[in-house]
Design a protein around this motif. Structure first.
Motif, PDB file in Angstrom:
ATOM      1  N   HIS A 165     -21.172  42.556  -7.966  1.00 42.83           N
ATOM      2  CA  HIS A 165     -21.904  43.620  -8.645  1.00 42.83           C
ATOM      3  C   HIS A 165     -23.291  43.176  -9.108  1.00 42.83           C
ATOM      4  O   HIS A 165     -24.208  43.992  -9.145  1.00 42.83           O
ATOM      5  N   PHE A 166     -23.477  41.889  -9.424  1.00 36.96           N
ATOM      6  CA  PHE A 166     -24.796  41.407  -9.820  1.00 36.96           C
ATOM      7  C   PHE A 166     -25.753  41.293  -8.631  1.00 36.96           C
ATOM      8  O   PHE A 166     -26.947  41.132  -8.812  1.00 36.96           O
ATOM      9  N   PHE A 167     -25.210  41.355  -7.429  1.00 39.43           N
ATOM     10  CA  PHE A 167     -26.022  41.255  -6.221  1.00 39.43           C
ATOM     11  C   PHE A 167     -26.188  42.611  -5.519  1.00 39.43           C
ATOM     12  O   PHE A 167     -26.736  42.677  -4.426  1.00 39.43           O
ATOM     13  N   GLY A 168     -25.690  43.680  -6.132  1.00 33.30           N
ATOM     14  CA  GLY A 168     -25.871  45.020  -5.573  1.00 33.30           C
ATOM     15  C   GLY A 168     -25.200  45.220  -4.223  1.00 33.30           C
ATOM     16  O   GLY A 168     -25.716  45.941  -3.365  1.00 33.30           O
ATOM     17  N   VAL A 169     -24.008  44.626  -4.037  1.00 35.92           N
ATOM     18  CA  VAL A 169     -23.369  44.673  -2.718  1.00 35.92           C
ATOM     19  C   VAL A 169     -22.903  46.073  -2.318  1.00 35.92           C
ATOM     20  O   VAL A 169     -22.614  46.302  -1.140  1.00 35.92           O
TER      21      VAL A 169
ATOM     22  N   LEU B  16     -27.255  37.466   0.581  1.00 36.83           N
ATOM     23  CA  LEU B  16     -27.612  36.596   1.700  1.00 36.83           C
ATOM     24  C   LEU B  16     -28.835  35.744   1.363  1.00 36.83           C
ATOM     25  O   LEU B  16     -28.862  34.540   1.651  1.00 36.83           O
ATOM     26  N   ASP B  17     -29.838  36.346   0.745  1.00 39.45           N
ATOM     27  CA  ASP B  17     -31.028  35.585   0.343  1.00 39.45           C
ATOM     28  C   ASP B  17     -30.654  34.440  -0.592  1.00 39.45           C
ATOM     29  O   ASP B  17     -31.165  33.317  -0.464  1.00 39.45           O
ATOM     30  N   TYR B  18     -29.763  34.718  -1.539  1.00 37.12           N
ATOM     31  CA  TYR B  18     -29.311  33.685  -2.480  1.00 37.12           C
ATOM     32  C   TYR B  18     -28.579  32.565  -1.738  1.00 37.12           C
ATOM     33  O   TYR B  18     -28.792  31.376  -2.008  1.00 37.12           O
ATOM     34  N   LEU B  19     -27.718  32.940  -0.818  1.00 34.68           N
ATOM     35  CA  LEU B  19     -26.951  31.945  -0.059  1.00 34.68           C
ATOM     36  C   LEU B  19     -27.881  31.071   0.779  1.00 34.68           C
ATOM     37  O   LEU B  19     -27.706  29.846   0.847  1.00 34.68           O
ATOM     38  N   GLU B  20     -28.868  31.695   1.422  1.00 37.83           N
ATOM     39  CA  GLU B  20     -29.826  30.930   2.232  1.00 37.83           C
ATOM     40  C   GLU B  20     -30.641  29.977   1.369  1.00 37.83           C
ATOM     41  O   GLU B  20     -30.798  28.800   1.698  1.00 37.83           O
ATOM     42  N   LYS B  21     -31.138  30.477   0.260  1.00 38.29           N
ATOM     43  CA  LYS B  21     -31.972  29.664  -0.637  1.00 38.29           C
ATOM     44  C   LYS B  21     -31.212  28.453  -1.152  1.00 38.29           C
ATOM     45  O   LYS B  21     -31.786  27.368  -1.309  1.00 38.29           O
ATOM     46  N   ASN B  22     -29.922  28.623  -1.421  1.00 34.98           N
ATOM     47  CA  ASN B  22     -29.119  27.547  -1.999  1.00 34.98           C
ATOM     48  C   ASN B  22     -28.253  26.817  -0.975  1.00 34.98           C
ATOM     49  O   ASN B  22     -27.382  26.044  -1.343  1.00 34.98           O
ATOM     50  N   ARG B  23     -28.495  27.093   0.299  1.00 33.71           N
ATOM     51  CA  ARG B  23     -27.879  26.376   1.421  1.00 33.71           C
ATOM     52  C   ARG B  23     -26.353  26.425   1.413  1.00 33.71           C
ATOM     53  O   ARG B  23     -25.680  25.422   1.597  1.00 33.71           O
ATOM     54  N   PHE B  24     -25.832  27.621   1.204  1.00 39.13           N
ATOM     55  CA  PHE B  24     -24.394  27.830   1.302  1.00 39.13           C
ATOM     56  C   PHE B  24     -24.025  28.168   2.741  1.00 39.13           C
ATOM     57  O   PHE B  24     -24.828  28.728   3.488  1.00 39.13           O
ATOM     58  N   ASP B  25     -22.800  27.843   3.099  1.00 39.39           N
ATOM     59  CA  ASP B  25     -22.282  28.170   4.428  1.00 39.39           C
ATOM     60  C   ASP B  25     -21.529  29.500   4.429  1.00 39.39           C
ATOM     61  O   ASP B  25     -21.331  30.093   5.487  1.00 39.39           O
TER      62      ASP B  25
ATOM     63  N   ARG C 268     -19.396  39.263   8.265  1.00 45.51           N
ATOM     64  CA  ARG C 268     -20.536  39.172   9.175  1.00 45.51           C
ATOM     65  C   ARG C 268     -21.166  37.797   9.035  1.00 45.51           C
ATOM     66  O   ARG C 268     -21.304  37.270   7.925  1.00 45.51           O
ATOM     67  N   PHE C 269     -21.525  37.215  10.172  1.00 50.01           N
ATOM     68  CA  PHE C 269     -22.328  35.994  10.152  1.00 50.01           C
ATOM     69  C   PHE C 269     -23.789  36.388  10.258  1.00 50.01           C
ATOM     70  O   PHE C 269     -24.166  37.204  11.099  1.00 50.01           O
ATOM     71  N   SER C 270     -24.602  35.823   9.389  1.00 48.63           N
ATOM     72  CA  SER C 270     -26.038  36.059   9.435  1.00 48.63           C
ATOM     73  C   SER C 270     -26.717  34.712   9.216  1.00 48.63           C
ATOM     74  O   SER C 270     -26.484  34.052   8.199  1.00 48.63           O
ATOM     75  N   ASN C 271     -27.518  34.297  10.186  1.00 47.81           N
ATOM     76  CA  ASN C 271     -28.163  32.977  10.122  1.00 47.81           C
ATOM     77  C   ASN C 271     -27.139  31.873   9.870  1.00 47.81           C
ATOM     78  O   ASN C 271     -27.355  30.969   9.061  1.00 47.81           O
ATOM     79  N   ASP C 272     -25.997  31.968  10.558  1.00 50.31           N
ATOM     80  CA  ASP C 272     -24.898  30.987  10.461  1.00 50.31           C
ATOM     81  C   ASP C 272     -24.227  30.957   9.092  1.00 50.31           C
ATOM     82  O   ASP C 272     -23.508  30.015   8.769  1.00 50.31           O
ATOM     83  N   ILE C 273     -24.449  31.967   8.267  1.00 48.21           N
ATOM     84  CA  ILE C 273     -23.792  32.066   6.961  1.00 48.21           C
ATOM     85  C   ILE C 273     -22.795  33.214   7.021  1.00 48.21           C
ATOM     86  O   ILE C 273     -23.142  34.323   7.424  1.00 48.21           O
ATOM     87  N   LEU C 274     -21.563  32.945   6.614  1.00 50.28           N
ATOM     88  CA  LEU C 274     -20.538  33.984   6.596  1.00 50.28           C
ATOM     89  C   LEU C 274     -20.600  34.758   5.290  1.00 50.28           C
ATOM     90  O   LEU C 274     -20.530  34.174   4.206  1.00 50.28           O
ATOM     91  N   LEU C 275     -20.719  36.067   5.391  1.00 49.28           N
ATOM     92  CA  LEU C 275     -20.545  36.970   4.254  1.00 49.28           C
ATOM     93  C   LEU C 275     -19.186  37.627   4.444  1.00 49.28           C
ATOM     94  O   LEU C 275     -18.935  38.222   5.502  1.00 49.28           O
ATOM     95  N   LEU C 276     -18.304  37.531   3.444  1.00 58.32           N
ATOM     96  CA  LEU C 276     -16.962  38.092   3.608  1.00 58.32           C
ATOM     97  C   LEU C 276     -16.474  38.754   2.338  1.00 58.32           C
ATOM     98  O   LEU C 276     -16.564  38.186   1.251  1.00 58.32           O
ATOM     99  N   ASN C 277     -15.970  39.966   2.508  1.00 64.65           N
ATOM    100  CA  ASN C 277     -15.288  40.715   1.456  1.00 64.65           C
ATOM    101  C   ASN C 277     -13.878  40.991   1.985  1.00 64.65           C
ATOM    102  O   ASN C 277     -13.732  41.616   3.035  1.00 64.65           O
ATOM    103  N   PRO C 278     -12.834  40.540   1.276  1.00 65.67           N
ATOM    104  CA  PRO C 278     -11.478  40.734   1.785  1.00 65.67           C
ATOM    105  C   PRO C 278     -10.962  42.162   1.661  1.00 65.67           C
ATOM    106  O   PRO C 278      -9.886  42.490   2.154  1.00 65.67           O
ATOM    107  N   GLY C 279     -11.731  43.043   1.003  1.00 62.41           N
ATOM    108  CA  GLY C 279     -11.238  44.382   0.693  1.00 62.41           C
ATOM    109  C   GLY C 279     -10.419  44.336  -0.585  1.00 62.41           C
ATOM    110  O   GLY C 279     -10.421  43.343  -1.300  1.00 62.41           O
ATOM    111  N   SER C 280      -9.726  45.392  -0.874  1.00 64.35           N
ATOM    112  CA  SER C 280      -8.902  45.472  -2.087  1.00 64.35           C
ATOM    113  C   SER C 280      -7.424  45.478  -1.711  1.00 64.35           C
ATOM    114  O   SER C 280      -7.031  46.149  -0.759  1.00 64.35           O
TER     115      SER C 280
END
Length: 195
Positions: free
Chosen positions: A120-124, A132-141, A154-166
């Motif tokens: 919620h703090f990232f407006g998802v 994604l910008d935060y993950l890239e800046k801080n070099r998360f995978d 979704r993979f974006s620039n080799d970074i996985l963004l994942l939401n498992p759902g509810s």
């Protein structure tokens, strides 16, 4: 039981690990227990991305007092506070204690850096770009989040963004769901499961 506050260092140097990712149980402890029983002894860690921390604490207390053959939680537990969670909870094991619930967390598994947030703090709800910008800046995978109640990967620039759902209140015609990550030095793979 290793909580994120105790620094789950035992995961960092593993060659591979399985991570159970769950979100948004919203008071449905039964659903959370069902997932944990289905995945019992198959995962190295549980990541709970918020909105249902009391459900998790209830099961943590039960698990603490259960004999080894009846325990359903993985050894490592990482959790963050959702917008519907309190910042502090009472936790009763061999002695009463107060758990402070972090807004975000990070850990390393099989040499991959993973970030956890409710979102919620990232407006998802509107976009994953800020996250994604935060993950890239801080070099998360990888970045794991919840909040939308819709499974997403979704993979974006080799970074996985994942939401498992509810696991309790799915939205947008999705089903009650969760995910399992398989993490190695080479890659991160994911699989969604429905309740």
């Amino acid at each position: 039981m290793h909580l994120i506050q105790e620094k789950t260092k035992n995961l960092a140097n593993k060659e591979s690990a399985k991570i159970l990712v769950i979100s948004d149980s919203h008071g449905q402890t039964r659903n959370l227990r069902s997932v944990l029983e289905a995945q019992k002894n198959t995962c190295d860690a549980l990541v709970f991305t918020g909105d249902g921390i009391m459900d998790l604490i209830t099961i943590m207390e039960e698990d603490f007092n259960s004999p080894p053959e009846h325990k359903i939680l993985p050894q490592n537990i990482i959790f963050v506070r959702g917008n519907g969670d309190s910042p502090y909870y009472n936790f009763f094991t061999d002695k009463p204690q107060i758990l402070q619930i972090p807004e975000d967390a990070s850990f390393t598994v099989a040499h991959k850096k993973i970030f956890v947030t409710h979102g919620h703090f990232f407006g998802v709800y509107y976009s994953t770009q800020e996250l994604l910008d935060y993950l890239e800046k801080n070099r998360f995978d990888a970045g794991l989040f919840g909040h939308t109640h819709v499974p997403f990967a979704r993979f974006s620039n080799d970074i996985l963004l994942l939401n498992p759902g509810s696991i309790s209140l799915p939205r947008n015609n999705s089903q009650k769901s969760y995910a399992v990550l398989t993490v190695t030095k080479e890659n991160i793979k994911y699989e969604f499961f429905e309740l």
